[in-house]
Design a protein around this motif. Structure first.
Motif, PDB file in Angstrom:
ATOM      1  N   LEU A  91      -5.358   4.341 -14.260  1.00 61.45           N
ATOM      2  CA  LEU A  91      -4.056   4.621 -13.655  1.00 61.45           C
ATOM      3  C   LEU A  91      -4.139   5.998 -12.992  1.00 61.45           C
ATOM      4  CD1 LEU A  91      -0.586   3.980 -15.171  1.00 61.45           C
ATOM      5  CD2 LEU A  91      -1.151   6.282 -14.395  1.00 61.45           C
ATOM      6  N   ILE A  92      -3.818   6.047 -11.714  1.00 61.70           N
ATOM      7  CA  ILE A  92      -3.888   7.299 -10.963  1.00 61.70           C
ATOM      8  C   ILE A  92      -2.497   7.931 -10.935  1.00 61.70           C
ATOM      9  CG2 ILE A  92      -4.334   8.360  -8.722  1.00 61.70           C
ATOM     10  CD1 ILE A  92      -6.854   7.413 -10.140  1.00 61.70           C
ATOM     11  N   GLY A  93      -2.380   9.115 -11.542  1.00 60.41           N
ATOM     12  CA  GLY A  93      -1.097   9.790 -11.634  1.00 60.41           C
ATOM     13  C   GLY A  93      -0.905  10.867 -10.585  1.00 60.41           C
ATOM     14  N   ARG A  94       0.193  11.592 -10.738  1.00 59.65           N
ATOM     15  CA  ARG A  94       0.561  12.592  -9.737  1.00 59.65           C
ATOM     16  C   ARG A  94      -0.442  13.735  -9.640  1.00 59.65           C
ATOM     17  NH1 ARG A  94       5.345  11.753 -12.531  1.00 59.65           N
ATOM     18  NH2 ARG A  94       5.424  13.880 -13.357  1.00 59.65           N
TER      19      ARG A  94
ATOM     20  N   VAL B  46      -2.248   8.220   3.523  1.00 58.83           N
ATOM     21  CA  VAL B  46      -1.424   7.192   2.891  1.00 58.83           C
ATOM     22  C   VAL B  46      -2.307   6.335   1.994  1.00 58.83           C
ATOM     23  CG1 VAL B  46       0.054   5.182   3.282  1.00 58.83           C
ATOM     24  CG2 VAL B  46       0.184   7.144   4.815  1.00 58.83           C
ATOM     25  N   ILE B  47      -1.840   6.064   0.777  1.00 61.16           N
ATOM     26  CA  ILE B  47      -2.563   5.197  -0.150  1.00 61.16           C
ATOM     27  C   ILE B  47      -1.619   4.101  -0.628  1.00 61.16           C
ATOM     28  CG2 ILE B  47      -2.013   6.564  -2.230  1.00 61.16           C
ATOM     29  CD1 ILE B  47      -4.900   5.993  -3.187  1.00 61.16           C
ATOM     30  N   GLY B  48      -2.153   2.930  -0.866  1.00 57.11           N
ATOM     31  CA  GLY B  48      -1.334   1.799  -1.298  1.00 57.11           C
ATOM     32  C   GLY B  48      -1.051   1.827  -2.789  1.00 57.11           C
ATOM     33  N   GLN B  49      -0.419   0.757  -3.285  1.00 59.85           N
ATOM     34  CA  GLN B  49      -0.031   0.713  -4.695  1.00 59.85           C
ATOM     35  C   GLN B  49      -1.210   0.449  -5.627  1.00 59.85           C
ATOM     36  OE1 GLN B  49       2.445  -2.858  -5.589  1.00 59.85           O
ATOM     37  NE2 GLN B  49       2.270  -3.266  -3.417  1.00 59.85           N
ATOM     38  N   THR B  50      -2.337  -0.013  -5.097  1.00 58.62           N
ATOM     39  CA  THR B  50      -3.582  -0.119  -5.858  1.00 58.62           C
ATOM     40  C   THR B  50      -4.735   0.334  -4.961  1.00 58.62           C
ATOM     41  OG1 THR B  50      -4.076  -2.413  -5.208  1.00 58.62           O
ATOM     42  CG2 THR B  50      -2.723  -2.093  -7.191  1.00 58.62           C
ATOM     43  N   ALA B  51      -5.838   0.719  -5.575  1.00 54.03           N
ATOM     44  CA  ALA B  51      -7.015   1.144  -4.808  1.00 54.03           C
ATOM     45  C   ALA B  51      -8.253   1.043  -5.687  1.00 54.03           C
ATOM     46  CB  ALA B  51      -6.845   2.575  -4.314  1.00 54.03           C
ATOM     47  N   LYS B  52      -9.386   0.786  -5.065  1.00 51.60           N
ATOM     48  CA  LYS B  52     -10.649   0.789  -5.797  1.00 51.60           C
ATOM     49  C   LYS B  52     -11.116   2.227  -5.953  1.00 51.60           C
ATOM     50  CE  LYS B  52     -12.459  -3.829  -4.888  1.00 51.60           C
ATOM     51  NZ  LYS B  52     -13.583  -4.625  -4.352  1.00 51.60           N
ATOM     52  N   MET B  53     -11.273   2.663  -7.195  1.00 47.65           N
ATOM     53  CA  MET B  53     -11.602   4.055  -7.496  1.00 47.65           C
ATOM     54  C   MET B  53     -12.887   4.116  -8.327  1.00 47.65           C
ATOM     55  SD  MET B  53      -9.264   6.379  -6.536  1.00 47.65           S
ATOM     56  CE  MET B  53      -7.558   6.533  -6.041  1.00 47.65           C
TER      57      MET B  53
ATOM     58  N   TYR C  17      -1.861  12.850  -0.893  1.00 43.92           N
ATOM     59  CA  TYR C  17      -1.496  11.485  -0.516  1.00 43.92           C
ATOM     60  C   TYR C  17       0.002  11.236  -0.635  1.00 43.92           C
ATOM     61  CZ  TYR C  17      -6.423  10.209  -0.644  1.00 43.92           C
ATOM     62  OH  TYR C  17      -7.760  10.140  -0.391  1.00 43.92           O
ATOM     63  N   VAL C  18       0.486  10.339   0.219  1.00 38.35           N
ATOM     64  CA  VAL C  18       1.775   9.701   0.011  1.00 38.35           C
ATOM     65  C   VAL C  18       1.482   8.246  -0.329  1.00 38.35           C
ATOM     66  CG1 VAL C  18       3.112  11.238   1.472  1.00 38.35           C
ATOM     67  CG2 VAL C  18       2.038   9.233   2.494  1.00 38.35           C
ATOM     68  N   VAL C  19       2.316   7.668  -1.177  1.00 43.01           N
ATOM     69  CA  VAL C  19       2.078   6.308  -1.662  1.00 43.01           C
ATOM     70  C   VAL C  19       2.973   5.343  -0.900  1.00 43.01           C
ATOM     71  CG1 VAL C  19       2.108   4.784  -3.664  1.00 43.01           C
ATOM     72  CG2 VAL C  19       1.480   7.190  -3.938  1.00 43.01           C
ATOM     73  N   ASP C  20       2.366   4.329  -0.318  1.00 40.00           N
ATOM     74  CA  ASP C  20       3.085   3.334   0.472  1.00 40.00           C
ATOM     75  C   ASP C  20       3.024   1.993  -0.246  1.00 40.00           C
ATOM     76  OD1 ASP C  20       4.253   1.761   2.350  1.00 40.00           O
ATOM     77  OD2 ASP C  20       2.714   2.001   3.877  1.00 40.00           O
ATOM     78  N   VAL C  21       4.128   1.577  -0.869  1.00 36.65           N
ATOM     79  CA  VAL C  21       4.120   0.264  -1.519  1.00 36.65           C
ATOM     80  C   VAL C  21       4.516  -0.820  -0.521  1.00 36.65           C
ATOM     81  CG1 VAL C  21       4.579   1.218  -3.802  1.00 36.65           C
ATOM     82  CG2 VAL C  21       6.492   0.440  -2.411  1.00 36.65           C
ATOM     83  N   ALA C  22       4.790  -0.434   0.702  1.00 33.01           N
ATOM     84  CA  ALA C  22       4.904  -1.299   1.868  1.00 33.01           C
ATOM     85  C   ALA C  22       5.160  -0.430   3.083  1.00 33.01           C
ATOM     86  CB  ALA C  22       5.992  -2.338   1.726  1.00 33.01           C
ATOM     87  N   GLU C  23       6.251   0.366   3.077  1.00 32.24           N
ATOM     88  CA  GLU C  23       6.501   1.332   4.156  1.00 32.24           C
ATOM     89  C   GLU C  23       7.753   2.151   4.013  1.00 32.24           C
ATOM     90  OE1 GLU C  23       4.620   1.340   8.258  1.00 32.24           O
ATOM     91  OE2 GLU C  23       5.072  -0.737   7.770  1.00 32.24           O
TER      92      GLU C  23
END
Length: 289
Positions: free
Chosen positions: A139-142, A23-30, A149-155
């Protein structure tokens, strides 16, 4: 006995399959390895490809008239993160990418770079775009997310990058882009008429608005709703102000009231875009679905 062994094998395989996706959030340090820089990246299921801030692009040996004729050549460019750290890089152009948005289309060069975080650094195609006026320089795309990963903008519930979405007030089903890069939902709307409207959009908040919408099948509906606020939308072409209304939006049978901005999306493939204000607290986004 054979049936029992098969069942046991399936039970053993199921957890392993489920654990393949993190699971990855809506932003991340890359990190972009080739630049040696760290970016605060927007995780954007609405984007097919990953995009990196790049300017001062120069084709080694000179550019051909058509961008596609530069594929295979070396391109030099400067990239910079939000901290102002910059690096001049070169990479081979592997293809060109045509990107569509509400202002039209543009073609960008694509290169391959190693991007990720922690122990997950992977080579992926990246389009180069001047993102100097954008909040996120990466910007990290599909193409980076898919299968991993699945993207979790909260749950909570899982939804794909595309989904059939209903708007109760229209009686229509839209073939919808699920876009974690967008703050708000956006609905195709034309022929907007405000009851007793004035030129200043802010002064029309609270008034009734009539508009026509249509889905991807060309089915249309005249809708009326109250303007609840205006929204300033920023994108690669600049900014614009849009009206926002509240509509009941969701998977058929699971609609709930949410704010939606109205925009002429005639040139866009998807007439409804679902953003984080609908997803947050309700859905995980899996771009492989």
């Amino acid at each position: 006995m054979l049936r029992m062994l098969t069942l046991i094998a399936l039970l053993m395989l199921a957890p392993a399959h489920a654990e393949q996706k993190a699971v990855i959030g809506q932003t991340a340090k890359m990190t972009v390895n080739e630049a040696g820089l760290v970016y605060q990246a927007r995780i954007d299921t609405g984007a097919g490809n990953t995009s990196l801030h790049a300017y001062d692009l120069e084709i080694q040996g000179g550019s051909a008239k058509k961008m596609k004729d530069n594929v295979g050549k070396l391109i030099w460019f400067t990239t910079e993160n939000a901290a102002g750290e910059r690096k001049r890089l070169s990479a081979k152009i592997v293809k060109t990418s045509t990107v569509s948005n509400s202002q039209g289309t543009e073609t960008r060069y694509m290169v391959e770079m190693h991007i990720g975080f922690g122990g997950d650094i992977r080579k992926v195609k990246v389009n180069l775009r001047d993102r100097g006026h954008m909040d996120y320089k990466l910007l990290i795309g599909r193409n980076w997310l898919k299968g991993k990963y699945v993207v979790d903008v909260a749950e909570k519930r899982v939804i794909g990058a595309m989904a059939p979405i209903s708007i109760l007030e229209t009686g229509l089903i839209f073939d919808t882009r699920i876009d974690t890069g967008a703050v708000e939902n956006s609905l195709h709307a034309v022929d907007l008429k405000v009851e007793n409207g004035v030129e200043d959009m802010e002064q029309n908040v609270g008034k009734m608005l009539y508009f026509t919408t249509a889905n991807e099948k060309g089915e249309s509906k005249r809708v009326h709703a109250r303007i609840v606020e205006t929204s300033l939308i920023r994108n690669a072409q600049g900014s614009e102000v849009r009206y926002m209304v509240e509509l009941n939006v969701g998977e058929p049978g699971r609609e709930y009231k949410v704010k939606v901005n109205l925009r002429d999306r005639s040139k866009m493939t998807n007439k409804l875009l679902i953003g984080r204000n609908w997803l947050q607290g309700h859905y995980l986004v899996d771009v492989a679905l």
